[in-house]
Write a protein that holds these residues in place. Structure first.
Motif, mmCIF file in Angstrom:
data_model
loop_
_atom_site.group_PDB
_atom_site.id
_atom_site.type_symbol
_atom_site.label_atom_id
_atom_site.label_comp_id
_atom_site.label_asym_id
_atom_site.label_seq_id
_atom_site.Cartn_x
_atom_site.Cartn_y
_atom_site.Cartn_z
ATOM 1 N N TYR A 1 -0.297 1.792 -1.694
ATOM 2 C CA TYR A 1 -1.626 1.205 -1.810
ATOM 3 C C TYR A 1 -1.801 0.165 -0.699
ATOM 4 O O TYR A 1 -0.842 -0.249 -0.055
ATOM 5 N N ARG A 2 -3.037 -0.269 -0.503
ATOM 6 C CA ARG A 2 -3.330 -1.295 0.494
ATOM 7 C C ARG A 2 -3.929 -2.511 -0.203
ATOM 8 O O ARG A 2 -4.921 -2.395 -0.922
ATOM 9 N N LEU A 3 -3.329 -3.669 0.004
ATOM 10 C CA LEU A 3 -3.755 -4.900 -0.661
ATOM 11 C C LEU A 3 -4.373 -5.847 0.349
ATOM 12 O O LEU A 3 -3.835 -6.048 1.439
ATOM 13 N N GLU A 4 -5.523 -6.424 -0.021
ATOM 14 C CA GLU A 4 -6.187 -7.394 0.844
ATOM 15 C C GLU A 4 -6.701 -8.557 0.017
ATOM 16 O O GLU A 4 -7.100 -8.376 -1.139
ATOM 17 N N ALA A 5 -6.700 -9.740 0.623
ATOM 18 C CA ALA A 5 -7.403 -10.892 0.057
ATOM 19 C C ALA A 5 -8.686 -11.020 0.873
ATOM 20 O O ALA A 5 -8.639 -11.368 2.044
ATOM 21 N N ALA B 1 2.348 4.018 -10.813
ATOM 22 C CA ALA B 1 3.488 3.932 -9.896
ATOM 23 C C ALA B 1 3.278 4.907 -8.746
ATOM 24 O O ALA B 1 2.653 5.956 -8.903
ATOM 25 N N ASN B 2 3.783 4.556 -7.575
ATOM 26 C CA ASN B 2 3.618 5.420 -6.399
ATOM 27 C C ASN B 2 4.883 5.394 -5.563
ATOM 28 O O ASN B 2 5.874 4.756 -5.928
ATOM 29 N N SER B 3 4.851 6.090 -4.442
ATOM 30 C CA SER B 3 6.013 6.145 -3.554
ATOM 31 C C SER B 3 5.668 5.438 -2.247
ATOM 32 O O SER B 3 4.519 5.061 -2.014
ATOM 33 N N GLU B 4 6.654 5.294 -1.381
ATOM 34 C CA GLU B 4 6.393 4.671 -0.080
ATOM 35 C C GLU B 4 5.402 5.487 0.732
ATOM 36 O O GLU B 4 4.639 4.936 1.527
ATOM 37 N N ASP B 5 5.398 6.799 0.539
ATOM 38 C CA ASP B 5 4.485 7.668 1.294
ATOM 39 C C ASP B 5 3.056 7.603 0.774
ATOM 40 O O ASP B 5 2.124 8.031 1.462
ATOM 41 N N ILE C 1 5.507 -0.358 -7.720
ATOM 42 C CA ILE C 1 4.282 -0.192 -6.942
ATOM 43 C C ILE C 1 4.593 -0.506 -5.488
ATOM 44 O O ILE C 1 5.067 -1.610 -5.171
ATOM 45 N N HIS C 2 4.371 0.435 -4.599
ATOM 46 C CA HIS C 2 4.517 0.211 -3.159
ATOM 47 C C HIS C 2 3.141 -0.106 -2.585
ATOM 48 O O HIS C 2 2.162 0.575 -2.895
ATOM 49 N N PHE C 3 3.074 -1.141 -1.740
ATOM 50 C CA PHE C 3 1.768 -1.517 -1.202
ATOM 51 C C PHE C 3 1.937 -2.145 0.184
ATOM 52 O O PHE C 3 2.978 -2.726 0.503
ATOM 53 N N MET C 4 0.902 -2.006 1.002
ATOM 54 C CA MET C 4 0.875 -2.573 2.343
ATOM 55 C C MET C 4 0.044 -3.842 2.288
ATOM 56 O O MET C 4 -1.089 -3.842 1.801
ATOM 57 N N VAL C 5 0.579 -4.948 2.787
ATOM 58 C CA VAL C 5 -0.164 -6.199 2.826
ATOM 59 C C VAL C 5 0.186 -6.921 4.122
ATOM 60 O O VAL C 5 1.361 -7.029 4.489
ATOM 61 N N ASN C 6 -0.827 -7.359 4.847
ATOM 62 C CA ASN C 6 -0.632 -8.071 6.119
ATOM 63 C C ASN C 6 0.267 -7.296 7.077
ATOM 64 O O ASN C 6 1.110 -7.868 7.771
ATOM 65 N N GLY C 7 0.128 -5.959 7.061
ATOM 66 C CA GLY C 7 0.885 -5.114 7.979
ATOM 67 C C GLY C 7 2.307 -4.819 7.569
ATOM 68 O O GLY C 7 3.049 -4.177 8.312
ATOM 69 N N LEU D 1 -8.851 -10.488 -4.667
ATOM 70 C CA LEU D 1 -7.925 -9.452 -4.229
ATOM 71 C C LEU D 1 -8.574 -8.085 -4.324
ATOM 72 O O LEU D 1 -9.309 -7.800 -5.275
ATOM 73 N N LYS D 2 -8.303 -7.236 -3.333
ATOM 74 C CA LYS D 2 -8.798 -5.859 -3.343
ATOM 75 C C LYS D 2 -7.609 -4.934 -3.133
ATOM 76 O O LYS D 2 -6.785 -5.153 -2.249
ATOM 77 N N MET D 3 -7.531 -3.902 -3.938
ATOM 78 C CA MET D 3 -6.460 -2.908 -3.827
ATOM 79 C C MET D 3 -7.105 -1.549 -3.571
ATOM 80 O O MET D 3 -8.050 -1.166 -4.278
ATOM 81 N N TYR D 4 -6.619 -0.829 -2.553
ATOM 82 C CA TYR D 4 -7.177 0.471 -2.193
ATOM 83 C C TYR D 4 -6.091 1.549 -2.279
ATOM 84 O O TYR D 4 -4.925 1.302 -1.966
ATOM 85 N N SER D 5 -6.513 2.744 -2.642
ATOM 86 C CA SER D 5 -5.606 3.889 -2.609
ATOM 87 C C SER D 5 -5.537 4.429 -1.184
ATOM 88 O O SER D 5 -6.258 3.963 -0.296
ATOM 89 N N MET D 6 -4.712 5.446 -0.960
ATOM 90 C CA MET D 6 -4.608 6.060 0.371
ATOM 91 C C MET D 6 -5.932 6.655 0.824
ATOM 92 O O MET D 6 -6.233 6.708 2.005
ATOM 93 N N SER D 7 -6.748 7.095 -0.158
ATOM 94 C CA SER D 7 -8.042 7.717 0.186
ATOM 95 C C SER D 7 -9.132 6.688 0.400
ATOM 96 O O SER D 7 -10.255 7.038 0.740
ATOM 97 N N GLY D 8 -8.824 5.408 0.177
ATOM 98 C CA GLY D 8 -9.825 4.365 0.366
ATOM 99 C C GLY D 8 -10.555 3.962 -0.890
ATOM 100 O O GLY D 8 -11.420 3.094 -0.855
#
Length: 511
Positions: free
Chosen positions: A69-73, A62-66, A6-12, A44-51
């Protein structure tokens, strides 16, 4: 052991996590909690690329770097954002009770375990609700006073804005492309599949509806102004399970189809067609995902502002005309004062008619005039316009099952979110929204039998051509859900019979 990444963006920062396919949901959450540097009280909140909000579990795809997902607390006591005091206090009391029982007895009784499980379950449900402010999560101001005001824009909000701008760029880039004749004709039918189209494409198709009905030439609407208006409508629909922009598109597309299927262009004026299509487009603007009963019972700002009278529908109207108050979005700016008043009055009537509390009154009025309906009668026309917008709004079951059934899942999710919140706040809960009392088939059989069929039957009397497009599919849907309901009931009865036989056998063995 098979794993997935799982690729995800967290805290930039772009991160990745590797999980085994048999990994538990708790283990998955622990990994993401550590990655977000979140404490035990964070949500915790997890968002897809579409929001879209994703469920944080072992079932995450599973996903790719492109396509990260976006992870937030999003909530923490340490950050000044608190769980509702009712839930917090209940959890502390249960922990104290559990501790006391362990000291006295050595093992907590089943009832205590069950209560603890319910509290934990509700906390998990919060992770799938995007608008946490609606369940009482407040952020403290600098003076440490609780406030319901929105916090300053966060990185997630800026990201959502950027996503909107990406949709806008796609929309404008595609808007000059020629939509095929096949798609244009398909767009006029109730079998159109909304799930195949992304947001920018739906905006293009809405533009096609306005242009093919010749609204731009007839009302001197500049293409750029129409595009600005459509984009702002898109921006003013919230990312909630059901009453979102895709629902808005579906209702507008059904209204567009009804205009062609009933040949309304030859029966009523073009300005009234504009009213109906634009009303369908704007009928749920800024819907929060919580219905009028919730607004009134919770005494929200909307309920107070509109004196408990159709607070949501009044709000949808106000937002629509707020958008058109901007010159660059005002599709009505080149009309005369009388034309503007006519459109404004018509849109208000049509959008307010979508309040289901008014359903019976409007339907009974329509039933009384159908036998003597006259298209030149102003009152008859106004009732018909309201009825057709209503039909469009609740027409999902007239669509193919593959299109309609996902919408039912979305609606139930929104209902369950509301009823969970109502239970937390001690507000009345409608049985049809209670996840513990309703099922998919039971939610539909009554609605189809007592709402859809009576409404669609009357409309078909005036427009017989609609029988195969509205009545027949809805009858098939009723048969489908009735069969499911009977099968479910039979399964429950058989299960009860087995339990009864088991108890009897156990009693006999004891003797």
């Amino acid at each position: 052991m098979t794993t997935k990444i799982i690729h995800f963006m967290v805290n930039g920062t772009l991160e990745k996590a590797e999980f085994g396919v048999d990994c538990s949901a708790a283990d998955v959450k622990d990994v993401f909690r550590a990655a977000a540097e979140a404490g035990p009280h964070h949500i915790l909140k997890m968002y897809s690329m579409s929001g879209s909000v994703l469920n944080i579990s072992a079932q995450l795809e599973a996903n790719s770097e492109d396509s990260y997902y976006r992870l937030e607390a999003v909530a923490s006591d340490q950050q000044g954002v608190r769980m509702p005091k009712e839930l917090d206090a209940m959890e502390h009391r249960l922990l104290h009770l559990e501790s006391k029982v362990l000291d006295d007895v050595g093992e907590p009784p089943e009832a205590v375990c069950d209560l603890m499980s319910q509290v934990e379950s509700f906390k998990k449900k919060l992770e799938s609700v995007k608008h946490l402010s609606w369940v009482g999560l407040f952020k403290e101001d600098g003076d440490h006073q609780l406030s319901k005001r929105s916090p300053k824009p966060s990185s997630s909000q800026l990201s959502a804005h950027e996503q909107q701008q990406q949709v806008r760029r796609k929309f404008l880039n595609m808007s000059s492309l020629q939509v095929t004749e096949e798609v244009r004709e398909h767009l006029k039918t109730p079998v159109f599949d909304n799930w195949q189209w992304e947001e920018a494409e739906m905006l293009v198709l809405l533009q096609v509806m306005f242009t093919d009905l010749d609204f731009l030439a007839a009302f001197h609407i500049q293409l750029e102004v129409l595009q600005n208006f459509l984009f702002q409508v898109f921006c003013h629909y919230n990312n909630i399970p059901f009453h979102n922009f895709r629902h808005c598109f579906c209702v507008t597309q059904m209204m567009y189809g009804l205009i062609w299927l009933t040949d309304l262009r030859s029966k009523i004026s073009r300005i009234d067609l504009l009213i109906m299509l634009t009303s369908a487009l704007c009928h749920d603007l800024d819907h929060p995902g919580y219905n009028n009963s919730f607004q009134i019972n919770a005494q929200t700002d909307l309920a107070l502002r509109y004196n408990d009278i159709s607070p949501l529908e009044n709000h949808h109207c106000a937002v629509a005309f707020g958008i058109m108050a901007k010159p660059e979005c005002n599709i009505l700016k080149n009309l005369s004062s009388d034309q503007y008043k006519h459109i404004r009055g018509g849109m208000i009537r049509c959008i307010l008619a979508t309040d289901m509390a008014r359903h019976n009154d409007i339907l009974n009025k329509f039933k009384s005039i159908v036998p003597v309906f006259n298209f030149t009668n102003k009152e008859h026309q106004e009732v018909l316009m309201k009825i057709l917008v209503k039909v469009s709004d609740i027409s999902n079951e007239a669509r193919p099952m593959a299109v309609a059934e996902p919408w039912l899942d979305c609606l139930l999710q929104e209902f369950f979110n509301q009823s969970d919140t109502e239970k937390l706040k001690g507000l009345p809960v409608a049985p049809f929204m209670d996840r513990d009392k309703v099922s998919k088939p039971s939610s539909q059989t009554g609605f189809i039998r007592f709402v859809l069929l009576p409404l669609f039957t009357e409309v078909t009397k005036l427009f017989p051509a609609l029988e195969k497009h509205l009545l027949e599919p809805v009858r098939r849907a009723l048969d489908f859900y009735s069969d499911l309901e009977r099968a479910s009931k039979q399964e429950q009865e058989e299960e009860e019979e087995k339990k009864k036989e088991g108890r009897t056998a156990a009693a006999g063995g004891g003797v």
